[in-house]
Design an enzyme around this catalytic site. Structure first.
Site, PDB file in Angstrom:
ATOM      1  N   SER A  97       0.818  -1.214   0.000  1.00 26.96           N
ATOM      2  CA  SER A  97       0.000   0.000   0.000  1.00 26.96           C
ATOM      3  C   SER A  97       0.849   1.260   0.000  1.00 26.96           C
ATOM      4  O   SER A  97       1.980   1.263   0.489  1.00 26.96           O
ATOM      5  CB  SER A  97      -0.904  -0.010   1.234  1.00 26.96           C
ATOM      6  OG  SER A  97      -1.598   1.217   1.348  1.00 26.96           O
ATOM      7  N   GLY A  98       0.278   2.347  -0.501  1.00 30.09           N
ATOM      8  CA  GLY A  98       0.893   3.668  -0.399  1.00 30.09           C
ATOM      9  C   GLY A  98       0.598   4.316   0.934  1.00 30.09           C
ATOM     10  O   GLY A  98       1.067   5.427   1.199  1.00 30.09           O
ATOM     11  N   ASP A  99      -0.208   3.650   1.768  1.00 32.46           N
ATOM     12  CA  ASP A  99      -0.517   4.188   3.091  1.00 32.46           C
ATOM     13  C   ASP A  99      -0.490   3.028   4.086  1.00 32.46           C
ATOM     14  O   ASP A  99       0.099   1.995   3.799  1.00 32.46           O
ATOM     15  CB  ASP A  99      -1.866   4.938   3.037  1.00 32.46           C
ATOM     16  CG  ASP A  99      -1.899   6.113   4.003  1.00 32.46           C
ATOM     17  OD1 ASP A  99      -1.607   5.888   5.193  1.00 32.46           O
ATOM     18  OD2 ASP A  99      -2.199   7.235   3.579  1.00 32.46           O
ATOM     19  N   ASP A 100      -1.125   3.183   5.262  1.00 32.92           N
ATOM     20  CA  ASP A 100      -1.041   2.126   6.271  1.00 32.92           C
ATOM     21  C   ASP A 100      -1.633   0.816   5.743  1.00 32.92           C
ATOM     22  O   ASP A 100      -2.688   0.810   5.115  1.00 32.92           O
ATOM     23  CB  ASP A 100      -1.807   2.541   7.526  1.00 32.92           C
ATOM     24  CG  ASP A 100      -1.286   3.864   8.097  1.00 32.92           C
ATOM     25  OD1 ASP A 100      -0.055   4.049   8.123  1.00 32.92           O
ATOM     26  OD2 ASP A 100      -2.111   4.701   8.514  1.00 32.92           O
ATOM     27  N   SER A 148       4.924  -1.136   2.821  1.00 37.45           N
ATOM     28  CA  SER A 148       4.378   0.221   2.814  1.00 37.45           C
ATOM     29  C   SER A 148       5.477   1.240   3.125  1.00 37.45           C
ATOM     30  O   SER A 148       5.606   1.709   4.252  1.00 37.45           O
ATOM     31  CB  SER A 148       3.255   0.336   3.851  1.00 37.45           C
ATOM     32  OG  SER A 148       2.853   1.674   3.979  1.00 37.45           O
TER      33      SER A 148
END
Ligand SMILES: *[C@@H]1O[C@H](CO)[C@@H](O)[C@H](O)[C@H]1NC(C)=O
Ligand SMILES: *[C@@H]1O[C@H](CO)[C@@H](O)[C@H](O)[C@H]1NC(C)=O
Ligand SMILES: *[C@@H]1O[C@H](CO)[C@@H](O)[C@H](O)[C@H]1NC(C)=O
Ligand SMILES: *[C@@H]1O[C@H](CO)[C@@H](O)[C@H](O)[C@H]1NC(C)=O
Ligand SMILES: *[C@@H]1O[C@H](CO)[C@@H](O)[C@H](O)[C@H]1NC(C)=O
Ligand SMILES: *[C@@H]1O[C@H](CO)[C@@H](O)[C@H](O)[C@H]1NC(C)=O
Ligand SMILES: *[C@@H]1O[C@H](CO)[C@@H](O)[C@H](O)[C@H]1NC(C)=O
Ligand SMILES: *[C@@H]1O[C@H](CO)[C@@H](O)[C@H](O)[C@H]1NC(C)=O
Ligand SMILES: *[C@@H]1O[C@H](CO)[C@@H](O)[C@H](O)[C@H]1NC(C)=O
Length: 478
Positions: A256-259, A290
């Protein structure tokens, strides 16, 4: 005896007739029939089933199938009180806008089935803002409905033989970056005010924003998901349990690009007023990549409280931090009784990270005197390699984060090629930086900050089971 013999041969005759008739019948059904019988595991099997194509759907990747999904699910909702129903999404590419689920219902994606999200905003209805957030996270007014949405449901399942749900998020990412969206981006799957939810054995890719968002819900199992987003697209969080209770998250792989996972419970004064915590959550066997965010984040929206979270057997590679607690003045509530056991980490900026100054308020009506209570945070059995900073633990002045316990953690620091050597030891960045916190450590390397006192202790991990751990899957077949 004679009669019996007669009866026996009569019975044998009837059986042979049935067998012959049976095999004749079998000859007439397509040979693929047996291949199509599929077993799967679920919290509940269904008595009725239908194919998406019965409702006029076309799997060419071009025809819009929103109407087909809606009429199929409306039609199948009549069986809610008669054993429930299952909708089969066969192999193909099924373009659709947002649609709603119903109770006692299973959405089943066969192998090779791909649900493709429409990139036309008109196919995404608007929903009111979430009461515990008070506004859309990205735009004050409203938000787009998620691709797959459900509210006020009981017993709803989304599963399949690793079929795919593709959010085709690039449209949304571009518009978001350019500040061109008037509403908050849609999520891929959101289930609200619901009980008994299973989301399993699917591949989810390229969500416009968060992937899986259960909110104000209970008794949730999320397992066997492969979640893939580009590593540098903002807010593509994997799984976000929000103001939800009794949640089991097992065997998921997330890029993911986030959590990868973020546990939340509402935002400042809106979350405090709504007052619904996230609690009784177990996470097991997670693999996360991530580089910009956490493997598991708690917060930053945590104003309904977060408690009794257990996480074990976690792997993170090239991830910014392992567990991160994010809060701020004005959030109120608490993060407490957090237990983490068994982390295998490789290439990470921070292993332990707590932030009391996250900021990001919904508006300026928050009360800066309303402080969060962060206490009872336990980590044990950690192996980490190639780490830049072992721990950055930053509480709030006059509101320290307390009861932190870290035991049995071995952290190998990243050493630059040209690092200065002092007394035979490579100088690394300060491995720990602690402010406004208190707690204990045992058998932790490199040596922790002075605010974490050395004490011979194994940090606790609960031995009892959460109610959701006792839920058994049934074997069902289609
Ligand atoms: C998911 O797939 C795994 C591996 O194929 C299987 O063991 C498991 O029973 C499935 N679980 C569910 C909930 O469908
Ligand atoms: C929907 O349900 C009804 C029964 O109420 C059934 O007769 C009908 O054929 C169904 N529609 C489709 C398209 O399958
Ligand atoms: C889906 O549910 C939302 C929220 O209840 C509602 O506003 C919307 O009209 C529903 N959509 C359909 C197609 O029924
Ligand atoms: C769903 O449940 C919530 C909470 O119980 C309630 O406030 C809301 O009115 C319900 N919505 C619908 C559409 O029934
Ligand atoms: C499901 O599909 C994804 C993407 O192709 C793959 O990486 C994953 O290994 C598959 N999972 C299973 C259990 O087959
Ligand atoms: C924080 O919560 C703990 C545990 O519930 C409690 O013992 C403590 O008094 C609370 N601290 C504050 C400042 O409210
Ligand atoms: C310390 O942690 C490692 C890695 O998780 C584990 O294998 C080992 O059993 C732990 N040791 C103790 C004494 O718990
Ligand atoms: C170690 O971490 C550094 C910086 O975080 C990264 O550039 C490097 O590729 C990593 N090394 C390995 C072997 O993963
Ligand atoms: C340690 O953390 C505090 C608070 O975040 C920060 O102000 C300070 O600059 C940090 N110190 C070092 C040496 O990084």
């Amino acid at each position: 005896m004679k009669t019996l013999t007669f009866q026996n041969s009569y019975i044998i005759g009837v059986i042979s007739a049935i067998l012959i008739f049976g095999s004749l019948v079998e000859c007439r059904v397509p040979s693929s029939y047996n291949l199509n019988k599929v077993d799967y595991t679920a919290i509940n099997c269904r008595k009725h089933s239908a194919l998406l194509t019965d409702f006029g759907a076309v799997g060419d990747g071009k025809t819009l199938n929103t109407k087909a999904f809606n009429s199929a699910i409306t039609n199948l909702s009549q069986y809610a009180n008669d054993g429930g129903a299952l909708l089969i999404v066969p192999p193909g590419k099924w373009l659709t806008g947002s649609f709603n689920l119903t109770s006692h219902f299973t959405l089943f994606l066969q192998k090779g089935a791909v649900i493709l999200a429409s990139q036309n905003e008109a196919d995404w209805p608007q929903l009111p803002v979430l009461p515990s957030y008070g506004r859309g996270r990205e735009a004050p007014d409203g938000r787009f409905s998620s691709l797959i949405f459900g509210t006020n449901l009981t017993d709803v399942i989304i599963t399949g033989n690793n079929g795919t749900i593709d959010g085709q998020g690039s449209y949304w990412w571009d518009k978001f970056k350019q500040g061109q969206l008037k509403l908050t981006r849609p999520y891929l799957i959101e289930i609200m005010y619901s009980d008994q939810i299973q989301i399993s054995n699917l591949t989810l890719v390229n969500s416009p924003s968060w992937f899986v968002h259960p909110i104000y819900s209970s008794n949730i199992i999320i397992n066997g998901l492969t979640i893939l987003a580009p590593l540098y697209v903002p807010n593509t969080d994997g799984i976000n349990p929000d103001s939800s209770t009794n949640v089991r998250i097992e065997d998921n792989y997330i890029e993911s690009g986030d959590d990868c996972i973020a546990i939340k419970s509402g935002w400042d004064e809106y979350g405090i007023k709504f007052g619904k915590p996230s609690q009784q959550i177990i996470i097991r066997r997670l693999t996360c990549i991530s580089p910009k965010s956490a493997m598991i984040a708690l917060g930053s929206e945590m104003s309904g409280g977060i408690q009794d979270v257990r996480a074990e057997d976690l792997t993170a590679i090239n991830t910014e931090s392992a567990i991160r607690i994010k809060s701020a003045v004005g959030r109120g509530a608490f993060v407490k009784d957090i237990f983490v056991k068994g982390m295998n980490l490789n290439t990470m900026k921070y292993v332990f990270w707590m932030t009391g100054s996250y900021g990001e308020h919904p508006d300026n009506k928050f009360d800066p005197k309303t402080l969060p209570n962060i206490t009872g945070i336990n980590y044990r059995d950690v192996i980490a390699k190639n780490v830049t900073i072992a721990g950055k633990l930053e509480g709030i002045a006059n509101d320290p984060f307390t009861g932190i316990c870290i035991s049995n953690a071995t952290i190998e620091m990243f050493v630059k090629k040209n690092a200065i050597v002092e007394n035979g030891v490579h100088k690394v960045k300060l491995p720990w930086n602690c402010t406004d916190i208190s707690g204990v450590t045992s058998n932790v390397h490199p040596q922790p900050c002075a605010l974490l006192q050395e004490k011979k202790v194994d940090c606790p991990y609960p031995t009892d089971k959460l109610p959701i751990e006792n839920v058994q899957f049934k074997t069902c077949s289609i």
